[in-house]
Design a protein around this motif. Structure first.
Motif, PDB file in Angstrom:
ATOM      1  N   GLN A  43       2.614  91.068 -19.697  1.00 37.39           N
ATOM      2  CA  GLN A  43       1.848  89.850 -19.418  1.00 37.39           C
ATOM      3  C   GLN A  43       1.085  89.974 -18.113  1.00 37.39           C
ATOM      4  O   GLN A  43      -0.067  89.564 -18.009  1.00 37.39           O
ATOM      5  CB  GLN A  43       2.781  88.640 -19.369  1.00 37.39           C
ATOM      6  N   GLU A  44       1.740  90.545 -17.095  1.00 37.08           N
ATOM      7  CA  GLU A  44       1.076  90.712 -15.807  1.00 37.08           C
ATOM      8  C   GLU A  44      -0.129  91.644 -15.931  1.00 37.08           C
ATOM      9  O   GLU A  44      -1.172  91.400 -15.335  1.00 37.08           O
ATOM     10  CB  GLU A  44       2.062  91.265 -14.778  1.00 37.08           C
ATOM     11  N   ARG A  45      -0.004  92.708 -16.738  1.00 36.32           N
ATOM     12  CA  ARG A  45      -1.133  93.617 -16.935  1.00 36.32           C
ATOM     13  C   ARG A  45      -2.281  92.915 -17.644  1.00 36.32           C
ATOM     14  O   ARG A  45      -3.438  93.109 -17.297  1.00 36.32           O
ATOM     15  CB  ARG A  45      -0.695  94.843 -17.734  1.00 36.32           C
ATOM     16  N   ARG A  46      -1.953  92.099 -18.624  1.00 39.13           N
ATOM     17  CA  ARG A  46      -3.003  91.355 -19.341  1.00 39.13           C
ATOM     18  C   ARG A  46      -3.728  90.408 -18.394  1.00 39.13           C
ATOM     19  O   ARG A  46      -4.947  90.304 -18.422  1.00 39.13           O
ATOM     20  CB  ARG A  46      -2.401  90.561 -20.491  1.00 39.13           C
ATOM     21  N   GLU A  47      -2.946  89.696 -17.568  1.00 33.84           N
ATOM     22  CA  GLU A  47      -3.541  88.758 -16.627  1.00 33.84           C
ATOM     23  C   GLU A  47      -4.409  89.492 -15.603  1.00 33.84           C
ATOM     24  O   GLU A  47      -5.480  89.019 -15.233  1.00 33.84           O
ATOM     25  CB  GLU A  47      -2.468  87.943 -15.941  1.00 33.84           C
ATOM     26  N   SER A  49      -5.939  92.373 -15.997  1.00 28.58           N
ATOM     27  CA  SER A  49      -7.123  92.957 -16.606  1.00 28.58           C
ATOM     28  C   SER A  49      -8.157  91.891 -16.985  1.00 28.58           C
ATOM     29  O   SER A  49      -9.334  92.192 -17.094  1.00 28.58           O
ATOM     30  CB  SER A  49      -6.754  93.778 -17.837  1.00 28.58           C
ATOM     31  N   SER A  50      -7.703  90.656 -17.166  1.00 28.41           N
ATOM     32  CA  SER A  50      -8.645  89.603 -17.533  1.00 28.41           C
ATOM     33  C   SER A  50      -9.335  88.994 -16.322  1.00 28.41           C
ATOM     34  O   SER A  50     -10.249  88.225 -16.461  1.00 28.41           O
ATOM     35  CB  SER A  50      -7.923  88.519 -18.344  1.00 28.41           C
ATOM     36  N   ARG A  51      -8.921  89.357 -15.133  1.00 29.64           N
ATOM     37  CA  ARG A  51      -9.520  88.786 -13.905  1.00 29.64           C
ATOM     38  C   ARG A  51     -10.803  89.449 -13.560  1.00 29.64           C
ATOM     39  O   ARG A  51     -11.259  90.428 -13.794  1.00 29.64           O
ATOM     40  CB  ARG A  51      -8.554  88.913 -12.730  1.00 29.64           C
TER      41      ARG A  51
END
Length: 51
Positions: A43-47, A49-51
């Motif tokens: 989840q942290e990686r997804r967040e 990468s979406s920034r």
């Protein structure tokens, strides 16, 4: 005459616990991921990468 040495109670308990654990099936992969915190890392990686 040589006498056979009896193992300690702790050694027997450890051996018995190991035998009991070996008979259990491995946990569900989802459970392993939760216990290792892989879901949180994903989840942290997804967040990030979406920034």
């Amino acid at each position: 005459m040589d006498q056979a040495k009896q193992p300690s109670k702790e050694a027997v308990r450890h051996w018995m616990q190991t035998r009991v654990e070996e008979r259990r099936p491995p946990p569900d992969p989802q459970q392993i991921r939760r216990e290792l915190g892989w879901e949180l890392a994903r989840q942290e990686r997804r967040e990030a990468s979406s920034r």
